[in-house]
Design an enzyme around this catalytic site. Structure first.
Site, PDB file in Angstrom:
ATOM      1  N   GLY A 105       0.813  -1.218   0.000  1.00 50.39           N
ATOM      2  CA  GLY A 105       0.000   0.000   0.000  1.00 50.39           C
ATOM      3  C   GLY A 105       0.838   1.256   0.000  1.00 50.39           C
ATOM      4  CD  GLU A 139      15.617   9.621 -27.816  1.00 48.10           C
ATOM      5  OE1 GLU A 139      15.735   9.605 -29.054  1.00 48.10           O
ATOM      6  OE2 GLU A 139      16.093  10.516 -27.109  1.00 48.10           O
TER       7      GLU A 139
END
Length: 394
Positions: free
Chosen positions: A352, A375
């Protein structure tokens, strides 16, 4: 030309301390403000980070590819936006000029790029043109001693602060990649408009924006190479850029692994540290193995590129020596996918807490998603890898 080992080790140590002591404490502030502090940018200029890949004769550090990748790995251990601040000057924004510029063009621009006085951008992507980069629609029409440049470029990194764009535009009537030319376009020419920075999933502090060119008069002297050579220049620039980004991915992965190990060692569940539970160890083992593979791929390919570059300087390189098109694409493909998997596992190790902003893991989880897109997307890398593998016969 590589630095001597002692000087380079000192540079790496300086960058490592800069990242750990100066940049990492600012990560949450950069995320909240969506901006890099001016004082940090000034420090980067002082360190020479804007000129890593530019030759010493033009005021840069003149690092070879292996050295540049090792610096990029160190910079990857913090919010990617910090590296992006000077990344276009080191890579796609300057390398077309480095590779194809005339002596006059280099003398005019490279010293100011290396110092950080000028920020550069690489303008290739368009609203309807991304992966199919040979189909650019921006046009440059010859009119005496200028080209009239018109069109729109999209998602241009550092466009909001760039003083110089390397622009890919279509010249003449020839279709496809062979009709594309490259131009150096200062941002103060009439007819240039910069759009508002886009709101993004991650990498806050690194801005992308549209750039509009409306009949911009670009001097013929600002063309890079001959007409029709723009696509070839762009692909050479991207080969180098892919290696650089691959190295950044390795650095982020190593940061995530270190953070995950530290958290797992301190977090207690079922009466012992979660690092002692084998399923947590399995995730850490997978993370470390993939990061080691990516690091090896990047540095091996960088070393091959350096060897080819040195052979070219000596005049001993030929077709038989090959290139690193395949290897650069493979490194970028693997490293960018790898860091995404590692970020996902890091969230899982944190549980969590990994989903909560205070720990910074969810921020890096969002930040690394972009590496699989720019890229050249992972799918474009697959196409390149397959094409080059078949060309080589296996």
């Amino acid at each position: 030309m590589a630095l001597d080992p002692e000087t380079f080790d000192a540079l790496i140590d300086t960058v490592r301390r800069f990242v750990g002591e100066r940049l990492r404490p600012l990560e949450a502030d950069v995320e909240a403000a969506d901006a890099i502090p001016d004082a940090v940018v000034a420090e980067m200029k002082e360190m020479g980070l804007f000129g890593l890949s530019i030759a010493e004769e033009y005021g840069g550090l003149g690092l070879d590819m292996v050295e540049e990748c090792r610096v990029a790995i160190e910079m990857g251990r913090t919010t990617p936006a910090f590296r992006s601040t000077f990344g276009t000057n080191v890579g796609i924004g300057s390398q077309g000029l480095v590779m194809a510029g005339t002596p006059e063009q280099k003398a005019e621009w490279l010293p100011r790029i290396a110092s950080g006085e000028i920020v550069t951008s690489f303008a290739l992507t368009e609203p309807d043109v991304g992966s199919d980069s040979g189909s650019v629609k921006t046009r440059a029409v010859r009119d005496g001693d200028v080209y009239r440049l018109s069109g729109t470029k999209r998602y241009i990194t550092n466009a909001d602060k760039a003083q110089l764009f390397t622009v890919m535009a279509r010249t003449g009537d020839e279709k496809g990649a062979r009709g594309v030319s490259a131009f150096l376009v200062p941002n103060d020419l009439p007819g240039i408009t910069i759009g508002e920075p886009e709101k993004k999933m991650g990498q806050k502090g690194a801005k992308v924006a549209d750039v509009h060119f409306d009949d911009v008069p670009v001097p013929v002297a600002n063309r890079l190479g001959a007409e029709g050579e723009g696509f070839k220049i762009a692909m050479r620039v991207l080969d180098r850029g892919r290696l650089h980004i691959s190295a950044v991915c390795v650095g982020v992965a190593e940061r995530l692994i270190a953070d995950s190990v530290a958290y797992a060692t301190g977090r207690q569940q079922f009466g012992k540290a979660i690092a002692e539970h084998q399923l947590i160890q399995g995730m850490i083992a997978d993370m470390k193995t993939e990061a080691l593979v990516a690091r090896a791929m990047v540095l091996e390919t960088a070393a091959k590129k350096d060897a080819l570059d040195q052979a070219a300087v000596r005049g001993t390189a030929g077709p038989a020596h090959g290139d690193v098109v395949l290897e650069s694409a493979a490194a970028k493909y693997f490293a960018s996918e790898m860091v995404g998997r590692i970020a996902d596992k890091a969230v899982q190790v944190y549980g969590g807490a990994g989903y909560i902003a205070d720990y910074g893991i969810e921020r890096l989880y969002r930040d690394v998603r972009l590496f699989r897109i720019y890229e050249g997307t992972s799918q474009i890398q697959q196409v390149i890898i397959a094409r080059e593998t078949m060309k080589r016969g296996g």
